[in-house]
Design a protein around this motif. Sequence first.
Motif, PDB file in Angstrom:
ATOM      1  N   SER A 114       0.791  -1.118  -0.037  1.00  0.00           N
ATOM      2  CA  SER A 114      -0.007   0.081  -0.067  1.00  0.00           C
ATOM      3  C   SER A 114       0.915   1.145  -0.008  1.00  0.00           C
ATOM      4  O   SER A 114       1.446   1.490   1.038  1.00  0.00           O
ATOM      5  N   VAL A 118      10.002  -6.859   8.330  1.00  0.00           N
ATOM      6  CA  VAL A 118       8.589  -6.944   8.206  1.00  0.00           C
ATOM      7  C   VAL A 118       8.130  -7.245   9.907  1.00  0.00           C
ATOM      8  O   VAL A 118       8.927  -8.116  10.483  1.00  0.00           O
ATOM      9  N   THR A 119       6.999  -6.673  10.393  1.00  0.00           N
ATOM     10  CA  THR A 119       6.641  -7.237  11.763  1.00  0.00           C
ATOM     11  C   THR A 119       5.189  -7.063  11.672  1.00  0.00           C
ATOM     12  O   THR A 119       4.547  -6.907  10.403  1.00  0.00           O
ATOM     13  N   ARG A 131       1.492  -6.581  13.232  1.00  0.00           N
ATOM     14  CA  ARG A 131       0.829  -5.588  14.001  1.00  0.00           C
ATOM     15  C   ARG A 131      -0.562  -6.270  14.093  1.00  0.00           C
ATOM     16  O   ARG A 131      -1.444  -6.628  13.389  1.00  0.00           O
ATOM     17  N   GLY A 168      -4.380  -5.300  13.944  1.00  0.00           N
ATOM     18  CA  GLY A 168      -5.121  -4.441  12.996  1.00  0.00           C
ATOM     19  C   GLY A 168      -6.734  -4.646  13.168  1.00  0.00           C
ATOM     20  O   GLY A 168      -7.083  -5.291  14.329  1.00  0.00           O
ATOM     21  N   GLU A 180      -1.670  -7.686  10.901  1.00  0.00           N
ATOM     22  CA  GLU A 180      -1.379  -7.229   9.777  1.00  0.00           C
ATOM     23  C   GLU A 180       0.211  -7.118   9.584  1.00  0.00           C
ATOM     24  O   GLU A 180       0.648  -7.097  10.423  1.00  0.00           O
ATOM     25  N   TRP A 187       3.668  -5.256   8.312  1.00  0.00           N
ATOM     26  CA  TRP A 187       4.148  -3.786   7.876  1.00  0.00           C
ATOM     27  C   TRP A 187       5.674  -3.900   7.710  1.00  0.00           C
ATOM     28  O   TRP A 187       6.451  -4.634   8.250  1.00  0.00           O
ATOM     29  N   ASN A 217       9.133  -2.263   7.568  1.00  0.00           N
ATOM     30  CA  ASN A 217       9.875  -1.132   8.421  1.00  0.00           C
ATOM     31  C   ASN A 217      11.321  -0.871   7.830  1.00  0.00           C
ATOM     32  O   ASN A 217      11.819  -1.657   7.458  1.00  0.00           O
ATOM     33  N   SER A 228       9.144   5.574   6.846  1.00  0.00           N
ATOM     34  CA  SER A 228       7.757   5.075   7.518  1.00  0.00           C
ATOM     35  C   SER A 228       7.369   3.928   7.163  1.00  0.00           C
ATOM     36  O   SER A 228       7.615   3.392   5.792  1.00  0.00           O
ATOM     37  N   PRO A 229       6.661   3.134   8.015  1.00  0.00           N
ATOM     38  CA  PRO A 229       6.175   1.518   7.840  1.00  0.00           C
ATOM     39  C   PRO A 229       5.037   1.818   6.597  1.00  0.00           C
ATOM     40  O   PRO A 229       4.355   2.496   6.708  1.00  0.00           O
ATOM     41  N   LYS A 230       5.269   0.726   6.047  1.00  0.00           N
ATOM     42  CA  LYS A 230       4.457   0.807   4.798  1.00  0.00           C
ATOM     43  C   LYS A 230       3.663  -0.753   5.132  1.00  0.00           C
ATOM     44  O   LYS A 230       4.101  -1.940   5.239  1.00  0.00           O
ATOM     45  N   LYS A 231       2.153  -0.624   4.835  1.00  0.00           N
ATOM     46  CA  LYS A 231       1.560  -1.723   4.942  1.00  0.00           C
ATOM     47  C   LYS A 231       1.567  -2.707   3.906  1.00  0.00           C
ATOM     48  O   LYS A 231       1.535  -2.413   2.372  1.00  0.00           O
TER      49      LYS A 231
END
Length: 125
Positions: free
Chosen positions: A31, A52-53, A55, A57, A62, A64, A66, A86-89
């Motif tokens: 995204s 990748v983390t 989280r 949602g 989800e 993300w 990082n 910034s983190p991207k979904k």
Amino acid sequence: MKKPKTSTKNVVNRRARFDYDLGEEIVTGMSLRGVEVAAVRSGRVSLKGAFVTLRAGQKGQELWLNNASFSLKNQGEGNSDAIDTSPKKLLAHRKQIDNLAIQKQAGWTIVPLKLLTEGRFIKLV
């Protein structure tokens, strides 16, 4: 009328192959905003040190991305570029996310290997 062919540069995280024992690979969507898409299409992205983390949602967990560096062209005055980390979904199927969550609990690290930009969509492997 044909569209002019744009040069596509796949961004590869070569360091990940040396630092980690790689397991399975999954392909996910991303995204992104318009300026981030332009940075990816022109190859101004670095996956060095990215991870990748998971989280919580709205509908479960989800994914993300990082610490990936996107060099964004500044549209305002001056010619300085901005670096966006910034983190991207990431967009993946629920079964894939659940499988990665199990592996993450077992102590595995999720690292991105490359960005695929050849088609209409931008994908992360």
